[in-house]
Design a protein around this motif. Structure first.
Motif, PDB file in Angstrom:
ATOM      1  N   ARG A  80       0.836  -1.193   0.000  1.00 19.21           N
ATOM      2  CA  ARG A  80       0.000   0.000   0.000  1.00 19.21           C
ATOM      3  C   ARG A  80       0.871   1.243   0.000  1.00 19.21           C
ATOM      4  NH1 ARG A  80      -2.526   0.876   6.120  1.00 19.21           N
ATOM      5  NH2 ARG A  80      -0.567   0.666   7.282  1.00 19.21           N
ATOM      6  N   ARG A  81       0.340   2.316  -0.555  1.00 20.58           N
ATOM      7  CA  ARG A  81       1.014   3.606  -0.483  1.00 20.58           C
ATOM      8  C   ARG A  81       0.945   4.113   0.949  1.00 20.58           C
ATOM      9  NH1 ARG A  81       0.589   7.111  -4.832  1.00 20.58           N
ATOM     10  NH2 ARG A  81       1.598   8.626  -3.465  1.00 20.58           N
ATOM     11  N   VAL A  82       2.034   4.689   1.417  1.00 19.02           N
ATOM     12  CA  VAL A  82       2.074   5.268   2.754  1.00 19.02           C
ATOM     13  C   VAL A  82       2.741   6.632   2.683  1.00 19.02           C
ATOM     14  CG1 VAL A  82       2.074   3.061   3.998  1.00 19.02           C
ATOM     15  CG2 VAL A  82       4.255   4.085   3.274  1.00 19.02           C
ATOM     16  N   PRO A  83       2.531   7.481   3.684  1.00 22.85           N
ATOM     17  CA  PRO A  83       3.203   8.781   3.696  1.00 22.85           C
ATOM     18  C   PRO A  83       4.714   8.613   3.750  1.00 22.85           C
ATOM     19  CG  PRO A  83       1.432   8.704   5.329  1.00 22.85           C
ATOM     20  CD  PRO A  83       1.632   7.305   4.846  1.00 22.85           C
ATOM     21  N   CYS A  84       5.405   9.446   3.031  1.00 19.93           N
ATOM     22  CA  CYS A  84       6.863   9.454   3.086  1.00 19.93           C
ATOM     23  C   CYS A  84       7.302  10.310   4.273  1.00 19.93           C
ATOM     24  CB  CYS A  84       7.440  10.017   1.791  1.00 19.93           C
ATOM     25  SG  CYS A  84       7.092   9.030   0.323  1.00 19.93           S
ATOM     26  N   GLN A  85       7.942   9.684   5.218  1.00 23.38           N
ATOM     27  CA  GLN A  85       8.412  10.396   6.405  1.00 23.38           C
ATOM     28  C   GLN A  85       9.819  10.925   6.133  1.00 23.38           C
ATOM     29  OE1 GLN A  85       6.345  10.841   8.908  1.00 23.38           O
ATOM     30  NE2 GLN A  85       4.764   9.438   8.166  1.00 23.38           N
ATOM     31  N   ARG A  86       9.928  12.220   5.961  1.00 27.43           N
ATOM     32  CA  ARG A  86      11.212  12.829   5.629  1.00 27.43           C
ATOM     33  C   ARG A  86      11.656  13.796   6.728  1.00 27.43           C
ATOM     34  NH1 ARG A  86      12.131   8.901   2.348  1.00 27.43           N
ATOM     35  NH2 ARG A  86      11.001   8.961   0.385  1.00 27.43           N
TER      36      ARG A  86
ATOM     37  N   PHE B 180      16.592  18.393 -10.009  1.00 30.64           N
ATOM     38  CA  PHE B 180      16.187  17.104  -9.463  1.00 30.64           C
ATOM     39  C   PHE B 180      15.678  17.359  -8.044  1.00 30.64           C
ATOM     40  CE2 PHE B 180      19.207  16.060 -12.729  1.00 30.64           C
ATOM     41  CZ  PHE B 180      18.704  14.897 -13.306  1.00 30.64           C
ATOM     42  N   VAL B 181      14.447  16.929  -7.771  1.00 38.97           N
ATOM     43  CA  VAL B 181      13.825  17.204  -6.474  1.00 38.97           C
ATOM     44  C   VAL B 181      13.859  15.940  -5.630  1.00 38.97           C
ATOM     45  CG1 VAL B 181      11.839  18.183  -5.291  1.00 38.97           C
ATOM     46  CG2 VAL B 181      12.306  18.789  -7.682  1.00 38.97           C
ATOM     47  N   MET B 182      14.406  16.056  -4.423  1.00 40.90           N
ATOM     48  CA  MET B 182      14.579  14.905  -3.540  1.00 40.90           C
ATOM     49  C   MET B 182      14.018  15.206  -2.159  1.00 40.90           C
ATOM     50  SD  MET B 182      18.500  13.981  -4.679  1.00 40.90           S
ATOM     51  CE  MET B 182      19.017  15.686  -4.581  1.00 40.90           C
ATOM     52  N   ASN B 183      13.903  14.147  -1.357  1.00 44.85           N
ATOM     53  CA  ASN B 183      13.458  14.260   0.039  1.00 44.85           C
ATOM     54  C   ASN B 183      12.053  14.846   0.133  1.00 44.85           C
ATOM     55  OD1 ASN B 183      14.445  13.701   2.773  1.00 44.85           O
ATOM     56  ND2 ASN B 183      14.158  15.877   3.137  1.00 44.85           N
ATOM     57  N   VAL B 184      11.183  14.412  -0.775  1.00 48.42           N
ATOM     58  CA  VAL B 184       9.816  14.918  -0.812  1.00 48.42           C
ATOM     59  C   VAL B 184       8.953  14.129   0.173  1.00 48.42           C
ATOM     60  CG1 VAL B 184       7.804  15.370  -2.260  1.00 48.42           C
ATOM     61  CG2 VAL B 184      10.120  15.564  -3.219  1.00 48.42           C
ATOM     62  N   GLY B 185       8.281  14.814   1.066  1.00 47.72           N
ATOM     63  CA  GLY B 185       7.442  14.165   2.056  1.00 47.72           C
ATOM     64  C   GLY B 185       6.021  13.948   1.556  1.00 47.72           C
ATOM     65  N   GLY B 186       5.129  13.520   2.445  1.00 48.09           N
ATOM     66  CA  GLY B 186       3.728  13.307   2.083  1.00 48.09           C
ATOM     67  C   GLY B 186       3.582  12.196   1.071  1.00 48.09           C
ATOM     68  N   SER B 187       2.960  12.493  -0.063  1.00 48.49           N
ATOM     69  CA  SER B 187       2.789  11.483  -1.110  1.00 48.49           C
ATOM     70  C   SER B 187       4.098  11.182  -1.824  1.00 48.49           C
ATOM     71  CB  SER B 187       1.739  11.939  -2.129  1.00 48.49           C
ATOM     72  OG  SER B 187       2.194  13.087  -2.826  1.00 48.49           O
ATOM     73  N   GLY B 188       5.099  12.045  -1.665  1.00 49.07           N
ATOM     74  CA  GLY B 188       6.437  11.794  -2.201  1.00 49.07           C
ATOM     75  C   GLY B 188       6.643  12.131  -3.660  1.00 49.07           C
ATOM     76  N   ASP B 189       5.569  12.418  -4.375  1.00 47.78           N
ATOM     77  CA  ASP B 189       5.667  12.593  -5.826  1.00 47.78           C
ATOM     78  C   ASP B 189       5.396  14.034  -6.245  1.00 47.78           C
ATOM     79  OD1 ASP B 189       2.911  12.753  -5.428  1.00 47.78           O
ATOM     80  OD2 ASP B 189       2.572  10.699  -6.081  1.00 47.78           O
ATOM     81  N   ILE B 190       5.710  14.330  -7.505  1.00 47.47           N
ATOM     82  CA  ILE B 190       5.541  15.677  -8.039  1.00 47.47           C
ATOM     83  C   ILE B 190       4.845  15.606  -9.397  1.00 47.47           C
ATOM     84  CG2 ILE B 190       6.742  17.735  -8.885  1.00 47.47           C
ATOM     85  CD1 ILE B 190       8.950  17.126  -6.881  1.00 47.47           C
ATOM     86  N   LYS B 191       3.839  16.458  -9.566  1.00 46.35           N
ATOM     87  CA  LYS B 191       3.123  16.537 -10.842  1.00 46.35           C
ATOM     88  C   LYS B 191       3.676  17.654 -11.712  1.00 46.35           C
ATOM     89  CE  LYS B 191      -1.440  17.443 -12.836  1.00 46.35           C
ATOM     90  NZ  LYS B 191      -2.853  17.787 -12.543  1.00 46.35           N
ATOM     91  N   SER B 192       3.966  18.793 -11.084  1.00 45.21           N
ATOM     92  CA  SER B 192       4.437  19.940 -11.859  1.00 45.21           C
ATOM     93  C   SER B 192       5.224  20.887 -10.966  1.00 45.21           C
ATOM     94  CB  SER B 192       3.255  20.685 -12.492  1.00 45.21           C
ATOM     95  OG  SER B 192       2.388  21.194 -11.490  1.00 45.21           O
TER      96      SER B 192
END
Length: 263
Positions: free
Chosen positions: A159-165, A183-195
């Motif tokens: 399952r998808r879980v929150p990214c704890q950063r 390059f974007v790293m260490n993204v919390g929450g859903s961990g992903d980027i749309k735009s």
């Protein structure tokens, strides 16, 4: 550096977010929540050092330096989503296999790579990452937390879980004075980027195009300006702002840290 909501009033923003995302149980009141359990299979690549997992299609480079370590996975095309799956976090547990360790332990991994299709092998016999299969090719240390590595492949629940950063997002600069690649790293929450969009100290907001993996680009002359970023999550649609991430004398090859992050 900072974090603000969109230009709408907080009440309107909160109401729309709550109605749209609370139904799915994945994003409630500003926080990403675990998703439903699903089933897939998992293999591993590399050895116990995870040296073969460094780099990868998401562009995170040395995964120890970027904060991901050995708790990583390469995703099949279905999950990778042309790079928009980069940075997502998954809780994975061994399921219904004699090779599972006692108690069916679970582990949390970050998506850092693509497991490409292998059209020369059947999808059920070696072509594990062929579409439309949902598959995780784990770093070997991550696989070894779930089952005996000699199994080779195991059924899993995930399952998808929150990214704890820890801390804010990190922005690795590449390119030159007329082409900015981030390059974007260490993204919390859903961990992903749309735009993403970038704003120089002397410009308005400039939309950035998706390059590949977790990288975004702008073809603009921005050197000599301090830079801020607007980031929108792929999963939740939430937008946050990272102000004054890089000074006016920024340089390619440097990673700049922000205090802003998703939750």
């Amino acid at each position: 550096m900072g974090l603000i909501s969109s230009s709408w009033s907080f009440n309107k923003f909160f109401a729309i977010v709550f109605v749209v995302f609370a139904i799915s149980g994945e994003f409630v009141a500003g926080y990403y929540r675990p998703g439903p359990w699903r089933y897939a299979h998992a293999t591993f690549y590399g050895d116990e050092t995870a040296s073969e997992t460094m780099g990868g299609a998401c562009g995170y480079g040395n995964l120890f330096n970027s904060g991901y370590g050995v708790a990583t996975a390469a995703l099949s095309t279905t999950l990778f989503k042309d790079g928009y799956g980069c940075g997502q976090c998954f809780q994975i547990t061994c399921s219904k296999s004699p090779h599972c360790y006692y108690g069916n332990p679970s582990t949390v991994v970050t998506a850092t790579n693509l497991c490409p299709p292998n059209w020369y092998q059947d999808s059920n016999d070696g072509g594990w990452c062929n579409p439309p299969r949902t598959h995780f090719d784990l770093a070997k240390p991550a696989f070894m937390k779930l089952a005996d590595w000699k199994a080779g492949i195991i059924p899993v629940a995930y399952r998808r879980v929150p990214c704890q950063r820890s801390g804010g997002m990190r922005f690795q600069f590449q390119g030159n004075a007329y082409w900015l690649l981030i390059f974007v790293m260490n993204v919390g929450g859903s961990g992903d980027i749309k735009s993403m969009a970038v704003k120089g100290s002397r410009t308005n907001w400039i939309s950035m195009s998706h390059n590949w993996g977790a990288s975004y680009q702008a073809f603009s002359s921005l050197y000599g300006q301090s830079l801020s970023f607007r980031i929108t999550s792929y999963t939740t649609g939430e937008t946050i702002y990272a102000w004054n991430v890089a000074p006016a004398n920024w340089n390619a090859g440097i990673t700049y840290k922000s205090s802003a992050n998703f939750r």
